[in-house]
Design a protein around this motif. Structure first.
Motif, PDB file in Angstrom:
ATOM      1  N   TYR A  88      36.410  39.428  29.927  1.00 31.08           N
ATOM      2  CA  TYR A  88      35.587  39.681  31.119  1.00 31.08           C
ATOM      3  C   TYR A  88      34.469  40.591  30.628  1.00 31.08           C
ATOM      4  O   TYR A  88      34.684  41.792  30.494  1.00 31.08           O
ATOM      5  CB  TYR A  88      36.370  40.429  32.196  1.00 31.08           C
TER       6      TYR A  88
ATOM      7  N   ILE B 208      35.478  43.375  28.308  1.00 27.10           N
ATOM      8  CA  ILE B 208      36.932  43.578  28.349  1.00 27.10           C
ATOM      9  C   ILE B 208      37.646  42.375  27.730  1.00 27.10           C
ATOM     10  O   ILE B 208      37.452  41.231  28.155  1.00 27.10           O
ATOM     11  CB  ILE B 208      37.413  43.793  29.800  1.00 27.10           C
TER      12      ILE B 208
ATOM     13  N   ALA C 119      40.672  40.502  27.503  1.00 28.34           N
ATOM     14  CA  ALA C 119      41.864  40.437  28.348  1.00 28.34           C
ATOM     15  C   ALA C 119      42.990  39.605  27.740  1.00 28.34           C
ATOM     16  O   ALA C 119      44.164  39.938  27.867  1.00 28.34           O
ATOM     17  CB  ALA C 119      41.503  39.909  29.734  1.00 28.34           C
TER      18      ALA C 119
ATOM     19  N   SER D 170      53.629  43.700  32.048  1.00 33.77           N
ATOM     20  CA  SER D 170      53.311  44.716  33.058  1.00 33.77           C
ATOM     21  C   SER D 170      51.900  44.512  33.602  1.00 33.77           C
ATOM     22  O   SER D 170      51.173  43.610  33.184  1.00 33.77           O
ATOM     23  CB  SER D 170      53.485  46.107  32.466  1.00 33.77           C
ATOM     24  N   ASN D 171      51.513  45.387  34.523  1.00 32.74           N
ATOM     25  CA  ASN D 171      50.191  45.294  35.152  1.00 32.74           C
ATOM     26  C   ASN D 171      49.087  45.276  34.112  1.00 32.74           C
ATOM     27  O   ASN D 171      49.084  46.084  33.197  1.00 32.74           O
ATOM     28  CB  ASN D 171      49.947  46.510  36.064  1.00 32.74           C
ATOM     29  N   GLY D 172      48.169  44.339  34.288  1.00 36.19           N
ATOM     30  CA  GLY D 172      47.008  44.303  33.408  1.00 36.19           C
ATOM     31  C   GLY D 172      47.268  43.687  32.052  1.00 36.19           C
ATOM     32  O   GLY D 172      46.414  43.741  31.166  1.00 36.19           O
ATOM     33  N   ALA D 173      48.436  43.075  31.867  1.00 34.21           N
ATOM     34  CA  ALA D 173      48.751  42.482  30.562  1.00 34.21           C
ATOM     35  C   ALA D 173      47.915  41.244  30.289  1.00 34.21           C
ATOM     36  O   ALA D 173      47.705  40.857  29.140  1.00 34.21           O
ATOM     37  CB  ALA D 173      50.239  42.140  30.498  1.00 34.21           C
ATOM     38  N   GLY D 174      47.424  40.596  31.351  1.00 32.66           N
ATOM     39  CA  GLY D 174      46.612  39.400  31.171  1.00 32.66           C
ATOM     40  C   GLY D 174      47.250  38.127  31.701  1.00 32.66           C
ATOM     41  O   GLY D 174      46.759  37.019  31.462  1.00 32.66           O
ATOM     42  N   LYS D 175      48.318  38.275  32.469  1.00 35.25           N
ATOM     43  CA  LYS D 175      49.041  37.096  32.968  1.00 35.25           C
ATOM     44  C   LYS D 175      48.173  36.247  33.881  1.00 35.25           C
ATOM     45  O   LYS D 175      48.035  35.031  33.696  1.00 35.25           O
ATOM     46  CB  LYS D 175      50.307  37.551  33.725  1.00 35.25           C
ATOM     47  N   SER D 176      47.578  36.906  34.887  1.00 36.89           N
ATOM     48  CA  SER D 176      46.737  36.144  35.820  1.00 36.89           C
ATOM     49  C   SER D 176      45.548  35.530  35.104  1.00 36.89           C
ATOM     50  O   SER D 176      45.122  34.414  35.439  1.00 36.89           O
ATOM     51  CB  SER D 176      46.219  37.053  36.939  1.00 36.89           C
ATOM     52  N   THR D 177      45.021  36.249  34.139  1.00 40.27           N
ATOM     53  CA  THR D 177      43.868  35.723  33.411  1.00 40.27           C
ATOM     54  C   THR D 177      44.227  34.409  32.720  1.00 40.27           C
ATOM     55  O   THR D 177      43.427  33.465  32.715  1.00 40.27           O
ATOM     56  CB  THR D 177      43.385  36.763  32.382  1.00 40.27           C
TER      57      THR D 177
ATOM     58  N   GLU E 158      47.797  34.456  42.686  1.00 46.01           N
ATOM     59  CA  GLU E 158      48.332  35.767  43.037  1.00 46.01           C
ATOM     60  C   GLU E 158      47.744  36.193  44.385  1.00 46.01           C
ATOM     61  O   GLU E 158      46.556  36.066  44.623  1.00 46.01           O
ATOM     62  CB  GLU E 158      47.917  36.765  41.948  1.00 46.01           C
TER      63      GLU E 158
ATOM     64  N   GLU F 105      53.049  35.378  40.443  1.00 42.97           N
ATOM     65  CA  GLU F 105      53.789  36.399  41.187  1.00 42.97           C
ATOM     66  C   GLU F 105      54.135  35.973  42.611  1.00 42.97           C
ATOM     67  O   GLU F 105      53.739  36.622  43.580  1.00 42.97           O
ATOM     68  CB  GLU F 105      53.005  37.717  41.197  1.00 42.97           C
TER      69      GLU F 105
ATOM     70  N   GLN G 295      56.447  39.769  37.704  1.00 38.40           N
ATOM     71  CA  GLN G 295      56.793  41.118  37.296  1.00 38.40           C
ATOM     72  C   GLN G 295      58.280  41.334  37.516  1.00 38.40           C
ATOM     73  O   GLN G 295      58.891  42.189  36.899  1.00 38.40           O
ATOM     74  CB  GLN G 295      55.993  42.141  38.116  1.00 38.40           C
TER      75      GLN G 295
HETATM   76  N1  LIG Z   1      37.346  40.152  37.272  1.00 40.44           N
HETATM   77  C1  LIG Z   1      37.628  41.022  36.279  1.00 40.44           C
HETATM   78  N2  LIG Z   1      36.639  41.741  35.705  1.00 40.44           N
HETATM   79  C2  LIG Z   1      36.899  42.605  34.704  1.00 40.44           C
HETATM   80  N3  LIG Z   1      38.122  42.829  34.210  1.00 40.44           N
HETATM   81  C3  LIG Z   1      39.144  42.155  34.735  1.00 40.44           C
HETATM   82  C4  LIG Z   1      38.955  41.223  35.796  1.00 40.44           C
HETATM   83  N4  LIG Z   1      40.150  40.697  36.123  1.00 40.44           N
HETATM   84  C5  LIG Z   1      41.045  41.288  35.305  1.00 40.44           C
HETATM   85  N5  LIG Z   1      40.448  42.160  34.457  1.00 40.44           N
HETATM   86  C6  LIG Z   1      41.098  42.949  33.418  1.00 40.44           C
HETATM   87  O1  LIG Z   1      41.729  42.077  32.517  1.00 40.44           O
HETATM   88  C7  LIG Z   1      43.007  42.567  32.161  1.00 40.44           C
HETATM   89  C8  LIG Z   1      44.070  41.548  32.507  1.00 40.44           C
HETATM   90  O2  LIG Z   1      44.134  41.404  33.915  1.00 40.44           O
HETATM   91  P1  LIG Z   1      45.093  40.386  34.641  1.00 40.44           P
HETATM   92  O3  LIG Z   1      44.726  40.352  36.070  1.00 40.44           O
HETATM   93  O4  LIG Z   1      45.089  39.100  33.922  1.00 40.44           O
HETATM   94  O5  LIG Z   1      46.486  41.100  34.455  1.00 40.44           O
HETATM   95  P2  LIG Z   1      47.890  40.722  35.065  1.00 40.44           P
HETATM   96  O6  LIG Z   1      48.829  40.652  33.923  1.00 40.44           O
HETATM   97  O7  LIG Z   1      47.803  39.548  35.932  1.00 40.44           O
HETATM   98  O8  LIG Z   1      48.223  42.023  35.908  1.00 40.44           O
HETATM   99  P3  LIG Z   1      48.996  42.169  37.320  1.00 40.44           P
HETATM  100  O9  LIG Z   1      50.440  42.166  36.997  1.00 40.44           O
HETATM  101  O10 LIG Z   1      48.540  43.503  37.814  1.00 40.44           O
HETATM  102  O11 LIG Z   1      48.586  41.044  38.198  1.00 40.44           O
HETATM  103  C9  LIG Z   1      43.170  43.890  32.873  1.00 40.44           C
HETATM  104  O12 LIG Z   1      42.822  44.909  31.971  1.00 40.44           O
HETATM  105  C10 LIG Z   1      42.190  43.823  33.995  1.00 40.44           C
HETATM  106  O13 LIG Z   1      41.717  45.105  34.313  1.00 40.44           O
END
Ligand SMILES: Nc1ncnc2c1ncn2[C@@H]1O[C@H](COP(=O)(O)OP(=O)(O)OP(=O)(O)O)[C@@H](O)[C@H]1O
Ligand SMILES: [Mg+2]
Lengths: 234, 303
Positions: free
Chosen positions: A11, A14, A16, A35-42, A83, A160, A192
């Motif tokens: 991103y 960043i 990810a 965990s949170n922010g690991a990159g799963k949703s990405t 999500e 999730e 999670q």
């Molecule tokens: N639209 C965005 N712009 C900038 N950074 C982003 C964006 N979306 C996610 N990130 C960053 O990318 C990284 C991965 O985010 P992601 O949402 O994929 O995590 P996640 O594993 O799904 O977390 P969660 O369990 O909280 O849903 C994080 O550091 C997040 O801050």
């Protein structure tokens, strides 16, 4: 079936997702925990074409999905329950389902698909004319899943699904996911709630800051001391 | 009283045109969160298209003024031409900026507006051009001294029909459902297999076609066409859309009617000098008192 190879996603600045490789076999449940922010949703967003990868490839039965538009990816057979559910709150339950069947050619196919989904989620039947925004959290999750099933995906991505739901509902939702899978749909489940997820999955991947740090059969992960400590709260 | 009723009729005539134009603003805003400042100029181009089509029809010997069918042909032709123009504006000017900051998009819209005005001036000259008579005027209804001409009746009736047709499209068809989905949550809509690009194109085509319909209808009454003719109606329709709650289709219709009536009343009972000032007065009042408009729910912004 669904194969992700050396995927890198940014991103802006960043970083990810950092070189993720994973695979979902036909009629397999695979879970992705972290965990949170690991990159799963990405990862899920990239599979669905909502996010462009810097490099790497995503294929479905050998067909390259990597540069396809989101609608083409749905038509190829990959649907996602995002999500936070993202139901169309200002539309009725029926309209939400019809939108899930947007890629179906004929209205009669759509009607048939709605019947199929209502059989799985009888609670939605009484709510067909209600606005989706008036449903409870659990009902919205059922609608979100039902909507994604309308197009008869070959691979279902779930981000999730247990988020914010009472334990009993989480239980119901997981039972439904297992059922959907038993009827032939491959599932990539982001969670999670590692305990529940590993309980129904065949295999799992553990994601940390954008990289896969563990990949193994679900029961091995359940018994892995590191996983138990980091994700199962022991 | 009779004068008031007459003013009301005249106001509703202008109001229906504003409503049709306002629909384009509000639909595009709903889907892209963009105030398409070029929309008034699409209206202008629609008027030129109708003008040329009716000119060709006349030259080809069609009895234009004697049968409403030809006015209809001119209107449909203008709608098609403006629809095409709207399609290309989105495709060439706005789509490349889909992920750009909103301000960039807004400035681009103003640029497109000026571009269209200049193109029109170059191609058609800055001298006003005049429509052939599309429908010979006659009075079809008279109550006391209040009259309704056939042209006025047609303007109102056709506007109502088009507004109803739009309702059917938006609420009863698959593409209409897709439009509502995209405007509510673009990414979730994409996950349904909706081609967001196609829905956006469709929205521009629809809005532009409605603007051209308004232009043709207004030409029945006000046959002069100039390259800058879209500026004032565009502005008023924009305010009408804000008044009704931008993004809200019913609001745009109601707002258009209110604008038309308010304008005609001000001119009738006040001074024609205020005719164009009223629009800003209404805009400022709405923004101060009820920024979400008469029917608007607050526009929810999503990440
Ligand atoms: N639209 C965005 N712009 C900038 N950074 C982003 C964006 N979306 C996610 N990130 C960053 O990318 C990284 C991965 O985010 P992601 O949402 O994929 O995590 P996640 O594993 O799904 O977390 P969660 O369990 O909280 O849903 C994080 O550091 C997040 O801050
Ligand atoms: Mg996430």
């Amino acid at each position: 079936m669904l194969r992700i190879n050396d995927l890198h996603v940014y991103y802006g600045a960043i970083y990810a997702v950092r070189g993720v490789t994973l695979e979902v076999g036909p009629s397999e449940i695979v879970t992705l925990i972290g965990s949170n922010g690991a990159g799963k949703s990405t990862i899920l967003r990239t599979i669905s074409g909502l996010q462009r990868p810097r490099s790497g490839s995503i294929t479905l039965n050998g067909t390259e999905l990597t540069r396809m538009e989101p609608d083409a990816i749905v038509r190829a057979g990959v649907c996602q329950v995002p999500e936070g559910r993202h139901v169309f709150a200002n539309l009725t339950v029926r309209e939400n389902l019809e939108l899930g069947g947007y890629t179906l050619a004929r209205p009669s196919d759509r009607q048939e698909a709605i019947e199929r989904v209502l059989e799985r989620f009888p609670r939605l039947r009484e709510r067909l004319k209600q606005y989706a925004g008036t449903l409870s959290g659990g009902e919205q999750q059922m609608l979100a899943i039902g909507r994604a099933l309308m197009a008869r995906p070959r691979v279902l991505l779930l981000d999730e699904p247990s988020l914010g739901l009472a334990p009993q509902l989480v239980h119901d939702i997981f039972a439904i996911i297992r059922e959907i899978n038993q009827q032939g749909t491959a599932v990539l489940l982001v969670e999670q709630n590692a305990h529940m997820a590993l309980g129904i999955a065949a295999r799992g991947y553990v994601l940390e800051t954008g990289s896969v740090v563990l990949a193994d059969a679900a029961h091995n992960l359940l018994n892995n001391p590191e996983v138990r400590r980091a994700y199962l709260g022991e | 009283m009779q004068e008031f009723l007459q003013q009301l009729v005249n106001g509703l005539v202008w109001g229906s045109a504003y409503a049709l134009i306002a629909l384009g603003y509000t639909m595009v805003y709903g889907i892209l969160r963009l105030i398409n400042f070029a929309h008034g100029d699409v209206y202008m181009m629609g008027a030129y298209s109708a003008l040329f089509i009716s000119g060709w029809l006349t030259a080809a010997g069609a009895p234009v003024a004697h049968s409403p069918v030809w006015a209809m042909v001119a209107m449909l032709g203008a709608m098609a031409a403006a629809g095409l123009l709207g399609f290309f504006i989105e495709r060439l000017a706005y789509r490349p900026l889909r992920t750009a900051p909103r301000l960039t998009l807004l400035i681009t819209a103003i640029g497109v507006s000026l571009f269209l005005q200049n193109i029109a001036q170059l191609a058609f000259g800055s001298e006003p051009r005049s429509f052939p008579e599309l429908i010979a005027s006659s009075t079809i209804l008279q109550v006391g001294s209040v009259t309704l001409s056939n042209q006025q009746a047609i303007i109102i009736a056709v506007s109502v029909i088009l507004a109803l047709a739009l309702q059917v499209i938006v609420h009863r068809t698959s593409i209409g459902r897709a439009m509502r989905a995209v405007s509510y949550d673009r990414e979730a809509a994409a996950l349904m297999g909706i081609s967001v690009n196609r829905v956006i194109s469709f929205t521009f085509v629809l809005g532009s076609a409605l603007a051209a319909a308004a232009a043709t209808l207004i030409a029945l009454n006000n046959p002069l066409v100039t390259p800058t003719m879209g500026v004032q109606p565009g502005l008023k329709a924009f305010v009408a859309a804000v008044l009704g709650g931008i993004g809200n289709i019913y609001g745009a219709m109601a707002g258009g009617l209110v604008m038309g009536v308010a304008e005609v009343m001000i001119v009738g009972y006040g001074s024609s000098g205020y005719r164009d000032g009223i629009v800003f007065a209404i805009l400022i009042i709405v923004l101060l008192v009820r920024p979400t408009g008469l029917f608007g729910s607050p526009v929810t912004e999503r990440a």
